[in-house]
Design a protein around this motif. Structure first.
Motif, PDB file in Angstrom:
ATOM      1  N   LYS A  96       0.834  -1.207   0.000  1.00  0.00           N
ATOM      2  CA  LYS A  96       0.000   0.000   0.000  1.00  0.00           C
ATOM      3  C   LYS A  96       0.869   1.257   0.000  1.00  0.00           C
ATOM      4  O   LYS A  96       0.593   2.213  -0.745  1.00  0.00           O
ATOM      5  CB  LYS A  96      -0.908  -0.009   1.233  1.00  0.00           C
ATOM      6  N   ASN A 100       1.185   4.241  -3.218  1.00  0.00           N
ATOM      7  CA  ASN A 100       0.944   5.666  -2.996  1.00  0.00           C
ATOM      8  C   ASN A 100       2.206   6.500  -3.191  1.00  0.00           C
ATOM      9  O   ASN A 100       2.159   7.571  -3.804  1.00  0.00           O
ATOM     10  CB  ASN A 100       0.370   5.881  -1.595  1.00  0.00           C
ATOM     11  N   TYR A 119      -7.331  -4.631   0.490  1.00  0.00           N
ATOM     12  CA  TYR A 119      -6.936  -3.331  -0.058  1.00  0.00           C
ATOM     13  C   TYR A 119      -8.168  -2.474  -0.405  1.00  0.00           C
ATOM     14  O   TYR A 119      -8.249  -1.927  -1.509  1.00  0.00           O
ATOM     15  CB  TYR A 119      -6.085  -3.520  -1.316  1.00  0.00           C
ATOM     16  N   LEU A 122      -7.785   0.880  -2.028  1.00  0.00           N
ATOM     17  CA  LEU A 122      -7.209   0.919  -3.370  1.00  0.00           C
ATOM     18  C   LEU A 122      -8.149   0.318  -4.414  1.00  0.00           C
ATOM     19  O   LEU A 122      -7.738   0.057  -5.546  1.00  0.00           O
ATOM     20  CB  LEU A 122      -5.862   0.176  -3.394  1.00  0.00           C
ATOM     21  N   ARG A 125      -8.330   1.646  -7.894  1.00  0.00           N
ATOM     22  CA  ARG A 125      -7.182   1.413  -8.782  1.00  0.00           C
ATOM     23  C   ARG A 125      -7.098  -0.051  -9.249  1.00  0.00           C
ATOM     24  O   ARG A 125      -6.204  -0.403 -10.018  1.00  0.00           O
ATOM     25  CB  ARG A 125      -5.877   1.767  -8.070  1.00  0.00           C
TER      26      ARG A 125
END
Length: 313
Positions: A96, A100, A119, A122, A125
């Motif tokens: 993670k 980023n 996640y 996220l 994405r």
């Protein structure tokens, strides 16, 4: 229309036992303008050395040095970037942070539901990239079905508890064969007698049934695809993810759990016509929808959409 230009940053996986990344790259070469990069380096230096500016940068993970070189400066460029996550249960916090910090736009992972569980921040994405099968390697060799039940792979109890249970129950059954995992290494370092590549596929093809599990993480592992592609009946657990990928219990494979695997294994041994019909239907399904060729077509279609999304078009 011009072909999509993609820079694939990866290690050379051609001599590894596990070749899915290699097969993916070889098929991408056929369907897009693909440039490979295998060495550590700074992304701006790499971009200055390749023949074309890529529309998209595709990285083969970052934690395992056998999968991807170390690349610096990814956060300093504006080209859309995507990264494959292989073992998504490993180093979740570090993954993670990396995404980023390096401003990775998209994450391609094999396992949808586990990714969403671990996640969730996220999810915007995430791009689902299920496993696929190279149908020039995994195919019906039309070998005699001399093995009643086959099991291959790791039997680490805390990761594959169902495999351990099945192995203990099946090991004394006539016609049952088990081969341990040869380890993730280069082919030339494999232990003598290890079944890799064509020999691995042929052993699957020799079996009437293949027993496996999806681990404690409920992953739809590569074996789900490989077994069906060899025209062998797959006995394995089912989840919503398997169903969404088109694996229908009793049509393409046989769903099992710790309570019924032995009963189903015995049933399909004595009901040959049903076994052959399900195996053939699964074989045709996987070759149509989950070949490496089909997966790359879908991948490139997704990347085209992601570029437009990233560029605000």
């Amino acid at each position: 229309m011009n072909k999509l230009k993609i820079l694939f940053i990866t290690r050379d996986r051609s001599q590894q036992m596990e070749k899915s990344s290699y097969y993916l790259g070889e098929e991408m070469k056929k369907q897009c303008d693909l440039m490979f990069w295998y060495k550590d380096g700074h992304i701006k230096t790499i971009l200055a050395q390749i023949p074309n500016k890529p529309d998209f940068i595709f990285l083969n993970d970052f934690l395992d040095p056998t999968l991807c070189p170390k690349i610096k400066g990814l956060d300093k460029i504006n080209i859309p970037k995507g990264m494959i996550f292989h073992d998504i249960s490993y180093q979740i916090k570090i993954r993670k942070e990396y995404i980023n910090r390096e401003k990775i736009d998209f994450i391609f992972a094999h396992y949808r539901d586990a990714f969403m569980k671990w996640y969730p921040e996220l999810a915007h994405r995430f791009v689902w990239l299920p496993h696929h099968v190279n149908t020039t390697v995994y195919k019906d060799f039309q070998l005699p079905k001399t093995i009643n039940w086959l099991m291959m792979g790791a039997t680490v109890r805390h990761i594959y508890p169902l495999r351990v249970i099945m192995l203990n129950a099946m090991k004394d059954q006539p016609g049952f064969v088990y081969h341990p995992h040869p380890g993730y290494t280069v082919v030339q370092n494999a232990k003598q007698g290890s079944l890799v590549g064509d020999e691995y596929a042929k052993e699957i093809n020799r079996s009437k049934m293949f027993l496996t599990c999806n681990s404690v993480y409920e992953y739809i592992l590569m074996k789900y695809f490989e077994v069906l592609a060899c025209n062998t009946l797959l006995l394995a657990p089912s989840t919503q993810e398997t169903t969404d990928l088109g694996f229908i219990d009793g049509v393409h494979f046989v769903a099992i759990n710790r309570m019924n695997f032995l009963e189903k294994a015995q049933y399909y041994l004595s009901h040959e016509s049903e076994r052959l019909t399900i195996a053939k239907t699964g074989y045709e399904m996987v070759r149509s929808y989950h070949s490496t060729e089909a997966r790359v077509k879908h991948l490139l279609s997704n990347i085209t959409k992601l570029i437009s999304l990233r560029n605000g078009k």
